[in-house]
Design a protein around this motif. Structure first.
Motif, short mmCIF file in Angstrom:
data_model
loop_
_atom_site.label_atom_id
_atom_site.label_comp_id
_atom_site.label_asym_id
_atom_site.label_seq_id
_atom_site.Cartn_x
_atom_site.Cartn_y
_atom_site.Cartn_z
N ALA A 104 -10.45 -11.42 -6.73
CA ALA A 104 -10.19 -12.80 -7.16
C ALA A 104 -11.03 -13.81 -6.37
O ALA A 104 -11.94 -13.44 -5.63
N GLU A 108 -7.46 -17.92 -4.60
CA GLU A 108 -6.49 -17.12 -5.34
C GLU A 108 -5.97 -15.95 -4.52
O GLU A 108 -4.77 -15.62 -4.60
N LYS A 111 -3.11 -16.98 -2.23
CA LYS A 111 -1.88 -17.24 -2.97
C LYS A 111 -1.22 -15.94 -3.41
O LYS A 111 0.01 -15.80 -3.35
N SER A 112 -2.01 -14.97 -3.86
CA SER A 112 -1.47 -13.69 -4.29
C SER A 112 -0.82 -12.95 -3.12
O SER A 112 0.27 -12.38 -3.27
N HIS A 130 -11.66 -12.16 -0.72
CA HIS A 130 -11.95 -12.47 -2.12
C HIS A 130 -12.98 -11.47 -2.68
O HIS A 130 -13.58 -10.69 -1.94
N HIS A 185 -5.26 -12.15 -9.58
CA HIS A 185 -5.30 -13.47 -10.22
C HIS A 185 -3.96 -13.80 -10.87
O HIS A 185 -3.47 -14.94 -10.78
N THR A 188 -1.02 -15.25 -8.57
CA THR A 188 -1.23 -16.41 -7.71
C THR A 188 -0.07 -17.40 -7.79
O THR A 188 0.23 -18.10 -6.82
#
Length: 242
Positions: A104, A108, A111-112, A130, A185, A188
């Protein structure tokens, strides 16, 4: 040439969820392919999939065709909360092992990670990065190994995510590697990526048509070709493993 990836896909379909749960004493590679990728993958990428222990079907279409032509085997397994992800995370927690997440965008992935930690108490995250690593793939592979993680999930799209998985195996990684497509993704903002009714009735593809830009065009471009060519493979070209 496409029959080669079909044969690899068929031979490496898991028979059950239990088969793909994490192994911690050896390297196990698990990926998921759907009809789009089975049609669109380049033949130069096919050798990657010889290195995988399991290739699960991310979608019911291939499995329904298997059953239609008397080749029924396997279950639908993709790396999401409706099938594989939850059991993998709980198994990892029960064994006290940690996980590395790769994929991602920069904002993102964080957040995940937070979403997963919030919903799976006690889960250990050894590291994350990432998915924009085109120029530093080997460095990331080394980082993952040094992190001590025994489970790795990679969400970068095929075939790059599968390439990274094979690089880990060839570098000597011990543990289980799962490719997860869009799972990072999708988590998130929350842990449920698809409404329950789409799983119950097997219509996630229909939900995606209305919620994901370009999905209808993608389906029309590849699925008719897949149905015809995979049916031909099942009827006339399949070689059953012994």
């Amino acid at each position: 040439m496409i029959e080669k990836i079909y044969q690899l896909f068929y031979d490496k379909l898991p028979d059950s969820l239990a088969q793909v749960l994490p192994k911690y004493d050896r390297c196990q590679l698990v990926t998921c392919l759907n009809p789009y990728y089975l049609v669109m993958l380049s033949p130069k990428d096919y050798p990657l999939y010889e290195k995988f222990d399991y290739i699960s079907s991310d979608g019911m279409g291939p499995l329904k065709l298997n059953k239609l032509f008397g080749k029924s085997k396997s279950v639908r397994l993709s790396f999401d909360l409706s099938s594989m992800a939850g059991p993998v995370f709980r198994n990892m927690i029960s064994h006290g092992e940690s996980m590395y997440m790769l994929g991602a965008k920069p904002n993102e992935i964080e957040k995940s990670v937070n979403t997963i930690k919030k919903n799976f108490k006690g889960i250990k995250i050894a590291g994350f990065h990432h998915g924009y690593i085109k120029d530093c793939k080997q460095n990331i592979v080394n980082e993952i190994i040094l992190s001590g993680a025994k489970v790795v999930i990679i969400g970068m799209g095929a075939p790059m995510q599968d390439e990274i998985a094979v690089m880990l195996k060839e570098k000597g990684f011990i543990g289980s590697v799962y490719t997860c497509g869009g799972f990072i993704h999708q988590t998130t903002e929350g842990i449920i990526s698809f409404p329950e009714w789409t799983n119950k009735f097997g219509v996630r593809w229909l939900y995606r048509i209305f919620t994901q830009k370009g999905m209808l065009k993608r389906l029309l471009r590849t699925y008719p070709k897949f149905v015809i060519s995979y049916s031909w493979f099942l009827l006339f070209q399949i070689k059953i493993e012994t």
